[in-house]
Write a protein that holds these residues in place. Structure first.
Motif, PDB file in Angstrom:
ATOM      1  N   SER A  11       5.373 -10.284  34.543  1.00 24.81           N
ATOM      2  CA  SER A  11       6.650  -9.563  34.566  1.00 24.81           C
ATOM      3  C   SER A  11       7.827 -10.505  34.776  1.00 24.81           C
ATOM      4  O   SER A  11       8.870 -10.355  34.129  1.00 24.81           O
ATOM      5  N   ASP A  36       9.720  -8.725  28.590  1.00 29.87           N
ATOM      6  CA  ASP A  36       9.918  -7.317  28.270  1.00 29.87           C
ATOM      7  C   ASP A  36       8.584  -6.577  28.381  1.00 29.87           C
ATOM      8  O   ASP A  36       7.658  -6.864  27.615  1.00 29.87           O
ATOM      9  N   PRO A  37       8.461  -5.638  29.326  1.00 28.85           N
ATOM     10  CA  PRO A  37       7.179  -4.934  29.494  1.00 28.85           C
ATOM     11  C   PRO A  37       6.776  -4.107  28.276  1.00 28.85           C
ATOM     12  O   PRO A  37       5.608  -3.751  28.133  1.00 28.85           O
ATOM     13  N   LYS A  38       7.718  -3.837  27.380  1.00 35.80           N
ATOM     14  CA  LYS A  38       7.399  -3.066  26.179  1.00 35.80           C
ATOM     15  C   LYS A  38       6.952  -3.958  25.019  1.00 35.80           C
ATOM     16  O   LYS A  38       6.450  -3.461  24.018  1.00 35.80           O
ATOM     17  N   ALA A  39       7.123  -5.256  25.152  1.00 32.64           N
ATOM     18  CA  ALA A  39       6.752  -6.189  24.084  1.00 32.64           C
ATOM     19  C   ALA A  39       5.240  -6.396  24.059  1.00 32.64           C
ATOM     20  O   ALA A  39       4.564  -6.239  25.087  1.00 32.64           O
ATOM     21  N   ARG A  44       5.090 -11.715  24.943  1.00 31.03           N
ATOM     22  CA  ARG A  44       5.452 -11.984  26.341  1.00 31.03           C
ATOM     23  C   ARG A  44       4.954 -13.364  26.778  1.00 31.03           C
ATOM     24  O   ARG A  44       5.670 -14.120  27.442  1.00 31.03           O
TER      25      ARG A  44
END
Length: 157
Positions: A11, A36-39, A44
């Motif tokens: 993170s 980006d936690p959505k990537a 990441r």
């Protein structure tokens, strides 16, 4: 000697650079690399590796020190942490940078004097050991603590 301290995390990876001259420590720089936690995972990890490669190129450390992996209660969290550490260590390896690894308890003991120190105690000691350093956040503080521990332990000196 210039030491790059690393607190790997998927993170937000913290990094801190210090210079050692005998027993004197000097703050050079510190920062955090969020992802980006959505990537996708691969993206990441690439962000972490590229950002750390830039830090290494900019500050040209002689060696690095990273916090060792610890087992979380959640196996998925442990796997993600291991992947982040892999990206961070790969950036060091690509630069030919030797890396020592230190358990969190050892880092706390080297910086504060006790392995059971709280984060607030570590951050208070950073203010004493690195006066005037503007620390960008908790992950950067942890990374600076790892660098200081490596300096105090004399590993790779």
């Amino acid at each position: 000697m210039i030491i790059l301290g690393l607190d790997p995390s998927l993170s937000c990876t913290g990094w801190g650079v210090i210079r050692t001259q005998g027993s004197r420590l000097t703050h050079i720089a510190n920062g955090q690399v969020p992802t980006d936690p959505k990537a996708p995972m691969s993206q990441r990890l690439a962000v972490l590796q590229a950002a750390l490669a830039e830090v290494i190129a900019a500050h040209r450390p002689d060696r690095a020190a990273a916090e060792e992996i610890f087992a979380n209660k959640n196996p998925q969290s442990t796997i993600k942490l291991a992947q982040a550490r892999g990206a961070v260590l790969a950036a060091c390896g690509a630069a030919g940078l030797p890396v020592s690894e230190h358990a969190a308890r050892l880092v706390k003991k080297a910086v504060v004097g006790t392995g059971g120190a709280e984060k607030a105690q570590v951050q208070a000691m950073l203010k004493i050991l690195l006066p005037g350093a503007a620390i960008t956040g908790p992950d950067a503080a942890d990374a600076l603590a790892v660098a200081i521990a490596a300096a105090h332990l004399g590993i790779g000196a």
